[in-house]
Scaffold this active site. Structure first.
Site, PDB file in Angstrom:
ATOM      1  CG  HIS A  59     -23.042  34.711 -42.783  1.00  0.00           C
ATOM      2  ND1 HIS A  59     -23.600  35.650 -43.629  1.00  0.00           N
ATOM      3  CD2 HIS A  59     -23.644  33.537 -43.083  1.00  0.00           C
ATOM      4  CE1 HIS A  59     -24.486  35.065 -44.415  1.00  0.00           C
ATOM      5  NE2 HIS A  59     -24.542  33.787 -44.091  1.00  0.00           N
TER       6      HIS A  59
ATOM      7  CG  HIS B 114     -31.509  32.831 -43.339  1.00  0.00           C
ATOM      8  ND1 HIS B 114     -30.818  31.692 -43.645  1.00  0.00           N
ATOM      9  CD2 HIS B 114     -31.171  33.740 -44.296  1.00  0.00           C
ATOM     10  CE1 HIS B 114     -30.097  31.885 -44.729  1.00  0.00           C
ATOM     11  NE2 HIS B 114     -30.304  33.121 -45.139  1.00  0.00           N
TER      12      HIS B 114
ATOM     13  NE  ARG C  97      -4.245  -1.635   0.609  1.00  0.00           N
ATOM     14  CZ  ARG C  97      -4.339  -2.867   0.120  1.00  0.00           C
ATOM     15  NH1 ARG C  97      -3.328  -3.357  -0.603  1.00  0.00           N
ATOM     16  NH2 ARG C  97      -5.394  -3.606   0.347  1.00  0.00           N
TER      17      ARG C  97
END
Length: 773
Positions: free
Chosen positions: A348, A393, A233
Site C-alpha cells: 500500500h 500521497h 589461565r
C-alpha cells in the site's frame, strides 16, 4: 522461477518423551563492537575460519578506507569504514562518538550492494563523483541506504568485491560453522589483554557477552575442570575444551543415544528409524545413507556409513532439520491457474518510507518492496510541473518523486491516478517506452477472456491496474466496465452512476485506459447475484473496514466472489502513522491483494512474510481449494468442528541475541509464545514460563496444544520475548510459517529480527506433532 511442483504428506510420530535433562541450546546474539570502538588493528583469527585471510580485497577492508558519505547536494563528509576481525561487521566513524554498538553494521543486515549511481541518493546528489568511484549499501528494514564515494575506482571495487565474497561465505556457512565463528568472536573480545589466554575474570566476561548469568561457583568449577596446567589461565586446548562443555546440548545427546544404542554411533538403519519417528517423507535406507554422507564430519565414520553425535547435530541444525519444509522453499505449487486463485503479495502506498502525512517518498521503497517478494505495488499519480506526472500521497506533506523514475524501478503496478489527460498520456508513454515488451497491452488469448490468465502465462510481464473508459454498451444496455471504488463506500442511484460514467470519460486518457487489460478498476456495490456473470478482469478495491463488513455480513458470498475476481484491500486512511491491519482476516475470505505498509515492521508484516515464505518466495501462493471453487460452501465465520490437533513441545533455545550490548550485566529472561493465526475460531496464543537470566541455553520442556478447524489457512508464529515484570516484554526474535509447511518431529526454528534479518545462530528447539481427525 519455477523450480518444480511437489506437495508433501506427513506421517505422524508418536508423542515424544520430554528429555529428562533439557539443557539450553545455543541462541545467537549479534556481536557488539570491540571495547575500543574499533580503533585496534583487527586480527585474522575469525577470518581464518572463513578462508579469506589471504584475500587482497578483504585485507584492504581490514585496513579500512576513507569514503565520502553522501546525504545531499552539499553534505559530503569523509568517514572511515573498516571491516572488523569477525568478518561479519563493519565499524564506521561518526562525527560525534556514540555507544560502540552504534558504530557498526552487520553483513547479515545488508540487502544489496550496488555499483555506480544505482540509488536514488547517488542519482540526485552524486554527480560530483564518477560512477566508478561510487557504491550503495542497501539494508533490510527501515535503515537508510549508505551512499559512498571512494577515493579511487579501484578502492570502490575492492569493497564491492570484498562484501560480495564475505556475504557469499556467510550464506554458505552451516549453522555449526556460524556457531563456532560466533563463539570465537566473543572469545577474542573477552580476551582483554589479547594474550590468547583466558583468566577466570575474562571467562566471566565472556559468559555475560553471550547472554548467560552463570553461578560463580559453578562457573569456577567448570573453569578449573579445564585448567589442566593449574595456572589459573586457560589456553589452547583448554579453551577449546571449555567451549565444548559450554556448547554441550544434553537434550540432543539424549535423543541421539536413544537411537544409537551402546556403541554411541548411528547406523543407517538406526537413522532411518529416527526419520520414521520424525514423520519424514521418504524415510528410506538410501535417504539415511545420503544424510550420513552429507552431514557426517568424521571420514572414517562416513566410510562405514555411521553417524556420530557431531554429524547428528549438523543434520538437525541444517535446513533438513528445520521446521520449514525445504521442499516448499522452491516453486512447488501449480502456477497455471487463474490469477484469482492466488494470494499475491501486495504493498500500500509503496512510495512512502514513513508516515502517511509527512514522510518522504522514494523510489528506494519500491526496490525494497520487490526485495521482500512484493508483486503488486501502488503508484499514486498527480499533476506535476513541466508536463511530468509525480507520485506522492495527495493533499499531504509527503515529498514527491517523478513517475518516470518509479517506472524504472517497478515490475508490477496498482494505480491511484489524479493526473489530467495530458499527463496521463505521458504516463502511458513512459510505461510503454521503459517497460517495452514486459508490459501487457492486450489480452493474451481473446479480447473478452472468461477467466484471468495464470502467473505462469504472465511470468516476466507487468500488468497495470487502473480505471477503464466506459466500453461499448451491450445489447441490453449494460456498461461492460466500471470505475474503481474510492473512499466513499455508500451506494449511489442509477442516475448518479450514469453521470459518473460521463464524467469519467472526460477524465481518463484513452492511452492510459488501454493499458488496463486484465485489471480494470471497478466498484463492488453488493454481492447479490447478477443477471450475467461479472467480468473476471474487473478488480475491486476495498478499505479494510468495507472488507470486514462484507466478511461479517456476506461471508460465503464474498468467498465465492473472490474465487473468480481479484479483490484488493487497503488500510484505512486513519492509519496516518502507517500502521497495519492483520492480513489474515482478508486471506480467510480469499482476498488476493491484501495491501500492507511494507515500511512498518510488526506482527502484521511477519504474517505477510510467513504467508509468502514458501513457493520460492515468488510472491504468489495458491489459495486452498475451499477458496478456489466457484460453488464453495466455506464461510470463515463458520468453519465447522475442529479437525486437526497441533502439539508443540518447546524444549530449548540457543544463543538468543543480547538486547542491550552496552550493559554487560543485562541478561534476557526469555519466554516463548506460539501464536495461531487463521479463521477467528482458530486464533489462539499460548506461552511458556520465563527462564531467569539465560539467553544462552534456556530450557523449558513445556507442551502447548491447539485445536484447528481450518488448518489449510493457519499461520504459526513462534515468538521469543524478554520477560519484564513492570513493563511490556521486549521482542527478541520470531519466525512465522504456514502450518502446511511445518515439518513434524524434533526441529530447529531459526529466528529472525523485527525487520526480517537472520539472528543466526539463534534458534528454538521444539518437537512438533500434527494429528488429523
Amino acid at each position: 522461477m519455477l523450480c518444480g511442483r511437489w506437495r508433501s504428506s506427513r506421517r505422524r510420530p508418536e508423542e515424544p518423551p520430554v528429555p529428562a535433562q533439557v539443557a539450553a541450546p545455543v541462541a545467537l546474539p549479534s556481536p557488539p563492537a570491540p571495547p575500543d570502538g574499533g580503533t585496534k588493528r583487527p586480527g585474522l583469527r575469525a577470518l581464518k575460519k572463513m578462508g579469506l585471510t589471504e584475500d587482497e580485497d578483504v585485507r584492504a577492508m581490514l585496513r579500512g578506507s576513507r569514503f565520502r558519505k553522501i546525504r545531499s547536494r552539499t553534505w559530503h563528509k569523509e568517514r572511515l569504514y573498516r571491516l572488523q576481525e569477525d568478518g561479519l561487521s563493519v565499524w564506521f566513524q561518526r562525527r560525534i562518538p556514540r555507544a560502540p554498538s552504534q558504530h557498526i553494521f552487520f553483513l547479515q543486515h545488508i540487502e544489496a550492494v550496488r555499483e555506480g549511481h544505482q540509488s536514488e541518493g547517488l542519482r540526485r546528489f552524486g554527480g560530483a563523483f564518477a560512477p566508478a568511484r561510487c557504491l550503495t549499501i542497501a539494508f533490510r528494514g527501515r535503515r537508510k541506504n549508505l551512499d559512498l564515494a571512494a577515493p579511487t575506482a579501484e578502492e570502490a571495487q575492492r569493497w564491492v568485491r570484498g562484501l560480495a565474497k564475505l556475504r557469499a561465505r556467510l550464506d554458505a556457512m552451516t549453522q555449526r560453522e556460524r556457531l563456532d565463528h560466533w563463539i570465537h568472536t566473543y572469545l577474542h573480545r573477552a580476551d582483554s589483554d589479547q594474550d590468547s589466554k583466558m583468566s577466570f575474570k575474562e571467562i566471566k566476561s565472556l559468559l555475560r557477552m553471550v547472554n548467560v548469568d552463570m553461578n560463580d561457583m559453578y562457573a569456577y568449577r567448570l573453569f578449573k575442570e579445564c585448567d589442566h596446567s593449574n595456572n589459573e589461565r586457560l589456553e589452547g586446548t583448554e579453551i577449546e575444551e571449555f567451549l565444548r562443555r559450554l556448547l554441550k546440548r544434553p537434550e540432543l545427546e539424549e535423543i541421539f543415544y536413544k537411537y544409537s544404542g551402546e556403541d554411541h554411533v548411528l547406523s543407517a538403519p538406526e537413522l532411518r528409524e529416527f526419520l520414521e519417528d520424525q514423520g519424514e517423507d521418504g524415510a528410506t535406507l538410501a535417504h539415511a545413507q545420503h544424510l550420513i554422507q552429507t552431514y557426517e564430519l568424521n571420514e572414517t565414520a562416513k566410510q562405514h556409513e555411521l553417524m556420530t553425535l557431531d554429524g547428528f547435530m549438523m543434520y538437525l541444525l541444517s535446513p533438513n532439520g528445520a521446521a520449514l519444509d525445504p521442499a516448499h522453499m522452491c516453486v512447488f505449487q501449480d502456477m497455471d491457474q487463474p490469477l484469482a486463485h492466488y494470494f499475491i503479495s501486495s504493498s500500500h502506498n509503496t512510495y512512502l518510507t514513513d508516515s502517511q502525512i509527512g514522510g518522504p517518498s522514494s523510489t528506494e521503497a519500491y526496490v525494497r518492496a520487490f526485495a521482500q517478494g512484493c508483486r503488486c505495488v501502488e503508484l499514486d499519480c498527480w499533476e506535476g510541473p513541466g508536463g511530468e506526472p509525480v507520485i506522492y500521497h495527495g493533499h499531504t506533506l509527503t515529498s514527491k518523486i517523478l513517475f518516470r523514475d518509479v517506472v524504472q524501478a517497478v515490475r508490477d503496478h496498482a494505480f491511484t491516478n489524479h493526473c489530467g489527460l495530458e499527463q496521463q498520456a505521458a504516463m502511458a508513454r513512459h510505461l510503454r517506452t521503459i517497460l517495452g515488451d514486459m508490459l501487457v497491452t492486450q489480452a493474451l488469448d481473446s479480447q473478452s477472456p472468461e477467466e484471468l490468465p495464470s502467473p505462469e502465462q504472465l511470468k516476466g510481464r507487468v500488468l497495470v491496474k487502473g480505471k477503464k473508459l466506459p466500453a461499448v454498451r451491450s445489447e441490453d444496455g449494460r456498461i461492460l466496465s466500471d470505475r474503481e471504488e474510492e473512499e466513499e463506500e455508500e451506494e449511489e442511484e442509477e442516475e448518479a452512476e450514469a453521470a459518473e460514467q460521463r464524467r469519467l470519460a472526460k477524465q481518463i486518457s484513452p492511452e492510459l485506459s488501454a493499458l488496463a487489460v486484465y485489471c480494470c478498476a471497478t466498484r463492488l456495490r453488493n454481492l447479490r447475484p447478477a443477471p450475467t456473470l461479472p467480468q473476471p478482469c474487473q478488480v475491486s478495491s476495498l478499505s479494510e473496514r468495507k472488507a470486514k463488513k462484507l466478511i461479517r455480513e456476506a461471508g460465503n458470498s464474498f468467498v465465492r466472489h473472490n474465487a473468480r475476481q481479484l479483490t484488493r484491500v487497503y488500510p484505512l486512511g486513519l492509519r496516518m502513522n502507517s500502521a497495519n491491519y492483520s492480513p489474515q482476516e482478508m486471506w480467510n475470505s480469499g482476498c488476493q491483494l491484501v495491501a500492507l505498509n511494507f515500511q512498518t515492521p510488526g506482527y502484521e508484516m511477519d504474517l505477510n512474510a510467513g504467508r509468502f515464505l514458501i513457493n520460492g518466495q515468488c510472491g504468489y501462493v495458491l489459495k486452498p481449494a475451499c477458496l478456489r471453487q466457484p460453488d464453495t460452501t466455506f464461510d470463515p465465520e463458520c468453519p465447522g468442528p475442529p479437525r486437526t490437533t497441533l502439539t508443540i513441545q518447546v524444549l530449548t533455545a540457543q544463543q538468543l541475541p543480547k538486547l542491550n550490548a552496552e550493559k554487560p550485566n543485562s541478561i534476557v529472561d526469555p519466554l516463548v509464545r506460539v501464536e495461531i493465526h487463521g479463521v477467528p475460531a482458530d486464533c489462539a496464543r499460548k506461552e511458556t514460563n520465563y527462564v531467569l537470566n539465560n539467553g544462552f541455553n534456556p530450557r523449558w520442556g513445556q507442551t502447548l496444544q491447539f485445536q484447528l478447524r481450518a488448518p489449510e489457512l493457519v499461520l504459526v508464529r513462534f515468538v521469543v520475548e524478554d520477560y519484564d515484570t513492570t513493563s511490556p516484554n521486549d521482542f527478541v526474535g520470531q519466525f512465522t510459517l504456514p502450518l502446511n509447511s511445518l515439518k513434524q518431529g524434533y526441529r530447529h526454528i531459526h529466528l529472525l529480527s523485527k525487520d526480517g534479518a537472520s539472528l543466526s545462530p539463534a534458534t528454538l528447539f521444539v518437537h512438533i506433532r500434527i494429528q488429523c481427525s
